[in-house]
Design an enzyme around this catalytic site. Structure first.
Site, PDB file in Angstrom:
ATOM      1  N   ALA A  66       0.827  -1.212  -0.068  1.00 21.65           N
ATOM      2  CA  ALA A  66      -0.004   0.078   0.003  1.00 21.65           C
ATOM      3  C   ALA A  66       0.835   1.220  -0.062  1.00 21.65           C
ATOM      4  CB  ALA A  66      -0.802  -0.079   1.034  1.00 21.65           C
ATOM      5  N   LEU A  67       1.785   1.166  -0.890  1.00 20.43           N
ATOM      6  CA  LEU A  67       2.796   2.256  -0.947  1.00 20.43           C
ATOM      7  C   LEU A  67       2.517   3.632  -1.201  1.00 20.43           C
ATOM      8  CD1 LEU A  67       5.408   0.111  -3.037  1.00 20.43           C
ATOM      9  CD2 LEU A  67       5.170   0.177  -0.569  1.00 20.43           C
ATOM     10  N   HIS A  68       3.061   4.645  -0.557  1.00 23.40           N
ATOM     11  CA  HIS A  68       2.861   6.183  -0.695  1.00 23.40           C
ATOM     12  C   HIS A  68       4.109   6.797  -0.981  1.00 23.40           C
ATOM     13  CE1 HIS A  68       4.121   6.125   3.211  1.00 23.40           C
ATOM     14  NE2 HIS A  68       3.110   5.315   3.678  1.00 23.40           N
TER      15      HIS A  68
ATOM     16  N   ARG B 249      -2.340   3.088   6.662  1.00 20.81           N
ATOM     17  CA  ARG B 249      -3.378   3.132   7.196  1.00 20.81           C
ATOM     18  C   ARG B 249      -4.370   4.230   7.184  1.00 20.81           C
ATOM     19  NH1 ARG B 249       0.303   0.349  10.554  1.00 20.81           N
ATOM     20  NH2 ARG B 249      -0.182  -1.885  11.181  1.00 20.81           N
TER      21      ARG B 249
ATOM     22  N   ASP C  58       8.669   5.563  11.908  1.00 18.47           N
ATOM     23  CA  ASP C  58       8.606   4.376  12.789  1.00 18.47           C
ATOM     24  C   ASP C  58       9.845   4.581  13.394  1.00 18.47           C
ATOM     25  OD1 ASP C  58       6.183   2.476  11.779  1.00 18.47           O
ATOM     26  OD2 ASP C  58       7.065   3.476  10.059  1.00 18.47           O
TER      27      ASP C  58
ATOM     28  N   SER D  96       0.971   7.265   5.687  1.00 13.69           N
ATOM     29  CA  SER D  96       0.730   5.953   6.142  1.00 13.69           C
ATOM     30  C   SER D  96      -0.202   5.167   5.573  1.00 13.69           C
ATOM     31  CB  SER D  96       0.238   5.841   7.714  1.00 13.69           C
ATOM     32  OG  SER D  96      -0.097   4.576   8.057  1.00 13.69           O
TER      33      SER D  96
ATOM     34  N   HIS E 249       7.434   5.916   1.280  1.00 16.90           N
ATOM     35  CA  HIS E 249       8.015   4.511   0.860  1.00 16.90           C
ATOM     36  C   HIS E 249       8.708   4.845  -0.450  1.00 16.90           C
ATOM     37  CE1 HIS E 249       4.233   2.713   2.563  1.00 16.90           C
ATOM     38  NE2 HIS E 249       5.278   1.901   3.211  1.00 16.90           N
TER      39      HIS E 249
ATOM     40  N   GLN F 213      10.952   1.474  15.814  1.00 16.15           N
ATOM     41  CA  GLN F 213      11.303   0.571  15.114  1.00 16.15           C
ATOM     42  C   GLN F 213      12.921   0.537  14.726  1.00 16.15           C
ATOM     43  OE1 GLN F 213       8.715  -1.367  11.920  1.00 16.15           O
ATOM     44  NE2 GLN F 213       9.986  -0.133  10.587  1.00 16.15           N
TER      45      GLN F 213
END
Ligand code: AMP
Length: 285
Positions: free
Chosen positions: A32-34, A189, A152, A187, A37, A155
């Site tokens: 679900a690249l944007h 999401r 992130d 994101s 990314h 992370q």
């Protein structure tokens, strides 16, 4: 762009390229690249001979089965974006390819407080799953450089620590957070945000910016309490707003206490959980 589904095929290609002494930059994603990314892919492409991306929605890092099920998947659009960005190879494995049945690949390192605070409190097991998949993908791709987003932040801190503990020569590159024009951190999401939540969510970045200004002369507890209140007033349900040291992720109370300070936030916007962060004090290079 070459697309690989099997570890052996990707390895064969990488080995052949390696014999030409090419440097490999790797961008692991869940699809679900944007544009966020894409900025990682472009950085890999600019700084290395080959840019390799992966798309793998890693089941072991989802502590919430509903989140895993609802995670957006759009491989055709993702492939088109990666092609456009000049990505050289895409690894899109099935779950059994990453986790062959009968093999226990779990990373069992001690990350001390790094995986216990913030996201670690609210997403138990998430970082263990994340570390395991990143290690597995690094073992497969064996890149020279690994590209990950500041979005992130926790992370990144854990992956940095994992590479250190493993004595890995891989160079970790932190790429800045790409944002929508209203400040909302991009994101995958965000696609799931209800319209009223999409309208409310940019307040997170505004609050982070305010915190950056006020933390210079106010203690963390005051800044934190105000931020939580502002998020609640905007209709969000904050889980945490923590001001921490950028390396240890331990709480910082006063601005003078550390050279590298980051404010990190996790909040629900309706049924979607968002995270963001802002560096309040950057280490002097
Ligand atoms: P994900 O697909 O969410 O697992 O993210 C894959 C990589 O993209 C991770 O290193 C993320 O930190 C990075 N990333 C996600 N969103 C952004 C963003 N808005 N800006 C920069 N990098 C991002």
């Amino acid at each position: 762009m070459l697309i690989f589904k099997k570890v052996a095929d990707l390895r064969q290609w990488l080995d052949a390229e390696g014999r030409k002494e090419k440097t490999v930059g790797f961008v692991p994603t869940m699809g679900a690249l944007h544009e966020g990314h894409m900025s990682l892919v472009l950085a890999a492409k600019t700084e290395c001979d080959l840019a390799v991306a992966s798309i793998f929605v890693n089941p072991t890092q989802f502590n919430d089965p509903n989140d895993l099920e609802k995670y957006p998947r759009m491989p055709d659009k993702d492939i088109a974006l990666l092609l456009h960005a000049g990505c050289d190879a895409l690894f899109m494995p099935a779950v059994e390819e990453v986790y062959p049945p009968g093999l226990d690949l779990r990373v069992q390192l001690d990350f001390r407080q790094l995986d216990q605070v913030m996201e670690g409190v609210f997403r138990p097991g998430h970082f263990g799953g994340m570390a395991t998949v990143v290690k597995r993908l690094l073992d497969i791709v064996q890149p020279h450089r690994l590209y990950m987003g500041q979005k992130d932040f926790q992370q990144l801190a854990i992956v940095r620590d994992m590479l250190r503990q493993l004595g890995s020569p891989i160079h970790l590159v932190m790429c800045p957070t790409a944002r929508e024009t209203d400040g909302l951190a991009m994101s995958s999401r965000n696609l799931r945000l209800a319209p009223e939540m999409r309208a409310a969510a940019p307040v997170i970045y505004k609050i982070l910016q305010e915190a950056k200004a006020s933390f210079q002369h106010e203690p963390a507890s005051i800044v934190q309490a105000r931020a939580i209140k502002q998020m609640e007033s905007a209709g969000l349900k904050p889980e945490y707003f923590d001001i921490v040291d950028g390396m240890s992720l331990l709480p910082v109370v006063h601005y003078a206490e550390s050279d590298f300070i980051v404010a990190c936030v996790g909040a629900w916007a309706g049924a979607v959980r968002l995270i963001d962060n802002l560096v309040l004090k950057a280490p002097v290079e």
